[in-house]
Write an enzyme that holds these catalytic residues in place. Structure first.
Site, PDB file in Angstrom:
ATOM      1  CG  HIS A  14      -3.952 -10.383   3.137  1.00 13.43           C
ATOM      2  ND1 HIS A  14      -5.238 -10.840   3.118  1.00 13.43           N
ATOM      3  CD2 HIS A  14      -4.000  -9.092   2.736  1.00 13.43           C
ATOM      4  CE1 HIS A  14      -6.035  -9.846   2.730  1.00 13.43           C
ATOM      5  NE2 HIS A  14      -5.309  -8.787   2.494  1.00 13.43           N
ATOM      6  CG  HIS A  43      -1.866  -1.155   1.245  1.00 11.17           C
ATOM      7  ND1 HIS A  43      -3.098  -1.112   0.628  1.00 11.17           N
ATOM      8  CD2 HIS A  43      -1.761  -2.408   1.759  1.00 11.17           C
ATOM      9  CE1 HIS A  43      -3.719  -2.278   0.778  1.00 11.17           C
ATOM     10  NE2 HIS A  43      -2.922  -3.084   1.463  1.00 11.17           N
ATOM     11  CG  HIS A  78      -9.304  -7.873   1.466  1.00  6.36           C
ATOM     12  ND1 HIS A  78      -8.358  -7.324   2.284  1.00  6.36           N
ATOM     13  CD2 HIS A  78     -10.440  -7.986   2.209  1.00  6.36           C
ATOM     14  CE1 HIS A  78      -8.893  -7.091   3.487  1.00  6.36           C
ATOM     15  NE2 HIS A  78     -10.150  -7.495   3.465  1.00  6.36           N
ATOM     16  CG  ASP A  98      -1.399  -6.343   3.781  1.00  5.75           C
ATOM     17  OD1 ASP A  98      -1.590  -5.278   3.155  1.00  5.75           O
ATOM     18  OD2 ASP A  98      -2.264  -6.844   4.521  1.00  5.75           O
ATOM     19  CG  ASP A 106      -5.857  -5.624  -0.438  1.00 10.54           C
ATOM     20  OD1 ASP A 106      -6.243  -6.683   0.054  1.00 10.54           O
ATOM     21  OD2 ASP A 106      -5.056  -4.866   0.134  1.00 10.54           O
TER      22      ASP A 106
HETATM   23 ZN    ZN Z   1      -6.143  -7.008   2.067  1.00  8.96          ZN
END
Ligand code: ZN
Length: 429
Positions: free
Chosen positions: A231, A61, A178, A304, A151
Site C-alpha cells: 500500500h 485481512h 508494511h 488492503d 503487515d
Molecule cells: Zn499494512
C-alpha cells in the site's frame, strides 16, 4: 464438473474484443472457441458480459483467527468472490499470528474447509509480529507460506530486516513490507497535512513511510531479495521505488484503490470510514501514485481489505481502528473512475488485478487461456448502480464509497472451475 460459458466477450491480445465460448473441465479452461457444442453439467449464457481472468488480491485481512466479529475466512472469501477475486493472500496480523508450523497448518485446514476462493496465507516475518526474532522461515515455507510479512506494523530495526531478507532470498521467497517507522508515527490518525491541521488532529507524516522504503530497498539490494512494498501512499515513496528499480533492485509495489481515488481533501469530516493506514495523503501524492501506476513504478493494485465492526468504526477518527473494506468495491470503482474516464484501458486495469500481481510473485494464475486454471469473472460493464454496504457479503460495512454510482459489476465468479458466486442464478442459468 464441466461448465460451458456461452457468448462471452473476451479480450484477444491480437484481434481485440471477440465473442466466444469457454469450456471448463476439472478446474481448468479446457477450450476457448466459437460456438462450442460440448456437453456440460451446466451451460451459462454470458451474452453481453465481459469475461476476465479472476482477480488476484495479494493484500487482504480475513481476520480469522481472533477477529471473527470483523470477518472470517468464509465471509471474506465470499466477499472476494462477489468482487470478482479468485485468489487472495491473507495477512497474518491475526490472533494468534501464523508464526509457527502449527498455526499455519491450522490456517490451511480452515481455508480448505471454509474458503470460497483460493487463499494464499502469509506467514509473519517475526514471532507474534513483535519485531524481535524471526520465525522459522524454512518451516513456514514448507507449511505453505506464500511470503513473509509483518503487515500492520513495520519491522523497526535494519539488522533484523536484513537478516529476514537474506533468509528469504535463500529460500526464494519474498519479503512484503508494511512500511512505517514507529518513531515518526506521531500518534497520528490521519495524514499530516491540511486535514490534520484544520481539525487539530495528530498527523502521520509522509516520511514515516518513505524512510522505511528507502532503508529497505538498500537492504534488499544487499540481500538480493525480492522486496515488496505494501500500500504505497506518498510521492516520495514512489520516487524511491522508481529510483530503486532503475538501479536494478528487486523491488515491487502495490497501491490500493482508495489511495488512487481519494486524498485528504476528500475527507468530509471526522468520519472514521476515511481512516486507514497508510492514511489518505495529499493531492500531489494521489497524482504521483497514478503516475507511478501508469509508468510501471507501481506493479499492481491490492485492496488492503480491512473490515471492522460498526461499533469499532463509530468510535471516531481518533479512536477507531484503521482500515476500510475493499474487495466488493475495487473493480466497479476503478472501472468507473479510471477506465470510463480514459486514464486506463480496460485491458490495463484487468492486468493490474490479474497478470501483474501474478508475475510479481511468480504465481501461475491470472490468465484466461486454454490450459490455465479456470478462474474467471463475468462483468457487467453497462449497468450503473450505487455502492450499498448493506449488500456486502463481507461482515465489514466500513467504506467511504457508500452511495458512489459505479459500472463494472461482477455477475458471476468461477474459482478453480467452480461457481464461487453469482448474482442471479435465474437470469444466467
Ligand atoms: Zn499494512
Amino acid at each position: 464438473m464441466k461448465l460451458l460459458l456461452k457468448n462471452v466477450r473476451l479480450q484477444d491480445k491480437s484481434t481485440g474484443l471477440e465473442i466466444k465460448d469457454i469450456f471448463i473441465e476439472n478446474g481448468t479452461i479446457a477450450k476457448i472457441g466459437r460456438e462450442l457444442n460440448l456437453e456440460a453439467d451446466r451451460t451459462i449464457d454470458g451474452d453481453g458480459y465481459f469475461a476476465a481472468p479472476g482477480f488476484i488480491d495479494l493484500h487482504v485481512h480475513l481476520r480469522e483467527p481472533g477477529g471473527e466479529k470483523k470477518e472470517t475466512i468464509e465471509t471474506g472469501t465470499l466477499a472476494a468472490a462477489k468482487g470478482g477475486f479468485t485468489t487472495v493472500a491473507a495477512m497474518p496480523n491475526t490472533r494468534p499470528v501464523p508464526d509457527s508450523k502449527e498455526q499455519l497448518d491450522w490456517l490451511q485446514e480452515r481455508i480448505a474447509k471454509t474458503a470460497a476462493v483460493r487463499v494464499l496465507p502469509y506467514a509473519s516475518i517475526t514471532v507474534r509480529e513483535l519485531g524481535r526474532e524471526l520465525t522459522n522461515f524454512e518451516e513456514m515455507k514448507e507449511a505453505g507460506a506464500f511470503a513473509f510479512t509483518d503487515d500492520g506494523v513495520g519491522v523497526q530495526t535494519a539488522a533484523l530486516m536484513l537478516e529476514a531478507m537474506k533468509k528469504a532470498a535463500e529460500l526464494d521467497m519474498a519479503i512484503v513490507a508494511h512500511c512505517e517507522e514507529d518513531s515518526l508515527i506521531n500518534k497520528g490518525c490521519v495524514h499530516e497535512g491540511s486535514f490534520s491541521k484544520v481539525n487539530g488532529l495528530n498527523g502521520i507524516p509522509s516520511v514515516c513511510e518513505s524512510v522505511h522504503i528507502a532503508r529497505d530497498v538498500l537492504l534488499a539490494e544487499a540481500a538480493n531479495c525480492h522486496y515488496h512494498v505494501c500500500h504505497i501512499s506518498t510521492k516520495e515513496s514512489v520516487r524511491v521505488v522508481r529510483d530503486a528499480k532503475r538501479a536494478g533492485i528487486r523491488v515491487t509495489a502495490e497501491v490500493t484503490p482508495h489511495h488512487l481515488l481519494l486524498c485528504e481533501d476528500d475527507i468530509p469530516g471526522l468520519d472514521a470510514n476515511y481512516k486507514m493506514n497508510p492514511p489518505l495523503r495529499g493531492k500531489a501524492d494521489q497524482e504521483a501514485l497514478i503516475e507511478g501506476l501508469l509508468d510501471g513504478t507501481i506493479d499492481f493494485i491490492a485492496t488492503d481489505h480491512a473490515p471492522h465492526t460498526a461499533e469499532e468504526k463509530a468510535e471516531g477518527m481518533q479512536l477507531a481502528p484503521f482500515g476500510i473494506t475493499g474487495l466488493e468495491t475495487a473493480f466497479p470503482l476503478l472501472y468507473t473512475h479510471f477506465v470510463e474516464k480514459g486514464i486506463l484501458s480496460l485491458q490495463q486495469l484487468v492486468d493490474l488485478l490479474t497478470i501483474k500481481p501474478a508475475e510479481a510473485f511468480g504465481l501461475p494464475f491470472g490468465k484466461l487461456e486454454e490450459g490455465a486454471a479456470a478462474d474467471i469473472v463475468l462483468l457487467d460493464l453497462e449497468t450503473q448502480r450505487e455502492i450499498n454496504p448493506l449488500e456486502f457479503l463481507s461482515k465489514g460495512k466500513n467504506t467511504p464509497f457508500a452511495g458512489w454510482p459505479c459500472k463494472g459489476w461482477p455477475v458471476l465468479t468461477i474459482a478453480a472451475g467452480k461457481v464461487a458466486w453469482e448474482e442471479k442464478a435465474d437470469v444466467l442459468a
